[in-house]
Write an enzyme that holds these catalytic residues in place. Structure first.
Site, PDB file in Angstrom:
ATOM      1  N   ALA A   8     102.391  27.961  37.870  1.00 20.39           N
ATOM      2  CA  ALA A   8     101.688  28.914  38.725  1.00 20.39           C
ATOM      3  C   ALA A   8     100.240  28.963  38.257  1.00 20.39           C
ATOM      4  O   ALA A   8      99.934  29.514  37.198  1.00 20.39           O
ATOM      5  CB  ALA A   8     102.333  30.293  38.625  1.00 20.39           C
ATOM      6  N   VAL A  13      91.827  30.715  33.019  1.00 22.32           N
ATOM      7  CA  VAL A  13      91.918  29.808  31.885  1.00 22.32           C
ATOM      8  C   VAL A  13      93.343  29.706  31.358  1.00 22.32           C
ATOM      9  O   VAL A  13      93.779  28.635  30.904  1.00 22.32           O
ATOM     10  CB  VAL A  13      90.944  30.239  30.769  1.00 22.32           C
ATOM     11  N   MET A  34      99.174  30.623  44.588  1.00 25.18           N
ATOM     12  CA  MET A  34      99.667  31.536  45.614  1.00 25.18           C
ATOM     13  C   MET A  34      98.490  32.235  46.293  1.00 25.18           C
ATOM     14  O   MET A  34      97.616  32.789  45.617  1.00 25.18           O
ATOM     15  CB  MET A  34     100.585  32.595  45.001  1.00 25.18           C
ATOM     16  N   CYS A 103     104.469  42.609  41.061  1.00 28.56           N
ATOM     17  CA  CYS A 103     104.100  41.233  41.431  1.00 28.56           C
ATOM     18  C   CYS A 103     104.927  40.222  40.645  1.00 28.56           C
ATOM     19  O   CYS A 103     105.425  39.239  41.201  1.00 28.56           O
ATOM     20  CB  CYS A 103     102.606  41.027  41.189  1.00 28.56           C
ATOM     21  N   CYS A 199      94.519  43.594  41.479  1.00 32.28           N
ATOM     22  CA  CYS A 199      93.675  42.588  42.117  1.00 32.28           C
ATOM     23  C   CYS A 199      93.307  42.948  43.549  1.00 32.28           C
ATOM     24  O   CYS A 199      92.298  42.490  44.058  1.00 32.28           O
ATOM     25  CB  CYS A 199      94.379  41.237  42.083  1.00 32.28           C
TER      26      CYS A 199
END
Length: 363
Positions: A8, A13, A34, A103, A199
């Protein structure tokens, strides 16, 4: 044939180096990014997570540098249903959510893991700082070597079914070592700043997000009541407050007051002195165990009640309805409904659940 691993890749980094390490170890590595939202940072509105197009292009650039295939999957609707909607509903339920856990639980280690298996992968890997160990009891989940980056708290929900197909290559490294490795592999993300939490909330201003996303009639004003029973003022809507909060209460009594509880049924914000925020116990719902079952000894375990919490010694009791009562040997401050309580035995994660309600000491 080499084992196939889907990584994923968020464009940061950590996931970049995870992919590099696995390729160097001889795995057949594929990158997946994603797409979680359609929002982009614009003047006056910035997003701190891994949702933007720049992150996608950073992930693709890293994949090209490493010489691995890279794909993108659109999970916008699924992310909205399982994370954003949960976030709003939690506040409406007078709780404080943890969207990162949602999530991980519903997107990364459910939908994406299923996608990776459907593509014929043997494993899904991520850039989480956590370690896996095999024992005669199965696969154990452990804290990372770098305590300052450890993310085991947000992965407490993983069970043997998921762990059998997961890899976490970064658990034995420090953040500084990961950035050095990124430079060694010539990855463009080597000095990219870490993403910020939540986010999907512009400017990390959750109160503004609530004001825009939750209709005013669903967050009515109500009384602010001191634990001694006196009414001190009016709150602007329970979703704007959280247990332990001191600033922004809108009342002045000549001394600091703290949010002690949010009472949904009466739409009351309860405040008190600093010592009133301490509690000796909590009831925890939606409990899962990493091993698939609770350990034989539920005494003198460590419980973390929020991500940055150092942990506290506790005794657990299994309740008939599947919930767990955690009796803390030292009362803890600001135990918050909606947050996760995670159980540890040393460095090992035993499981955890969602804090349902706080049990205050009887007066």
């Amino acid at each position: 044939m080499n084992k196939k691993v889907v990584v994923a890749m968020s464009g940061g980094v950590d996931s970049s180096v995870a992919a590099a390490l696995l390729k160097e170890q001889g795995y057949d590595v594929y990158g997946i990014t994603m797409k979680l939202s359609n929002w982009e940072s614009t003047e006056g509105r910035t997003f701190g997570g891994c949702c933007g197009s720049k992150d996608f292009y950073d992930a693709r650039s890293v994949a090209q540098t490493l010489g691995i295939p890279h794909y993108s999957f659109d999970y916008v609707d699924h992310f909205k249903d399982t994370v954003i909607d949960y976030f709003k509903k939690s506040y409406l339920n007078a709780e404080t959510p943890n969207p990162c856990i949602a999530c991980n639980q519903h997107v990364k280690f459910d939908r994406l893991l299923s996608q990776a298996m459907a593509l014929g992968a043997d494993y899904l890997a991520t850039g989480h700082y956590v370690r896996l160990k095999k024992s005669k009891e199965g696969i154990e989940l452990h804290r990372a070597v770098d305590a300052s980056k450890d993310q085991s708290y947000v992965l407490y929900h993983l069970t043997q079914q998921e762990l059998a197909h997961l890899m976490f290559p970064l658990g034995d490294y420090s953040k500084a070592e990961i950035r050095e490795l990124a430079r060694k592999y010539h990855l463009k993300t080597a000095d990219k700043p870490d993403s910020q939490e939540i986010c999907f909330v512009p400017n990390l201003d959750y109160k503004q997000f609530i004001a825009e996303e939750i209709p005013a009639e669903q967050r009515p004003a109500g009384p602010i009541r001191h634990v001694n029973g006196s009414t001190l003022g009016q709150h602007r809507g329970l979703p704007f407050y959280t247990v332990g909060q001191r600033e922004g209460l809108g009342i002045a009594v000549g001394r600091p007051l703290f949010v002690v509880a949010l009472e949904k049924e009466s739409n009351t914000l309860v405040v008190g002195e600093k010592e009133d925020v301490l509690a000796p116990a909590a009831i925890i719902r939606e409990v899962t165990w990493v091993a698939g079952h609770p350990p034989p000894d539920l005494h003198t375990l460590d419980v973390k009640i929020r991500y940055k919490h150092a942990g506290a010694s506790a005794d657990l009791t299994l309740l008939p309805d599947g919930r767990v009562r955690a009796e803390l040997r030292t009362p803890q401050s600001a135990i918050t409904p909606g947050q996760a309580a995670v159980f540890y035995d040393g460095d090992g994660v035993l499981g955890g659940g969602v804090i349902d309600h706080v049990v205050h000491a009887e007066v």
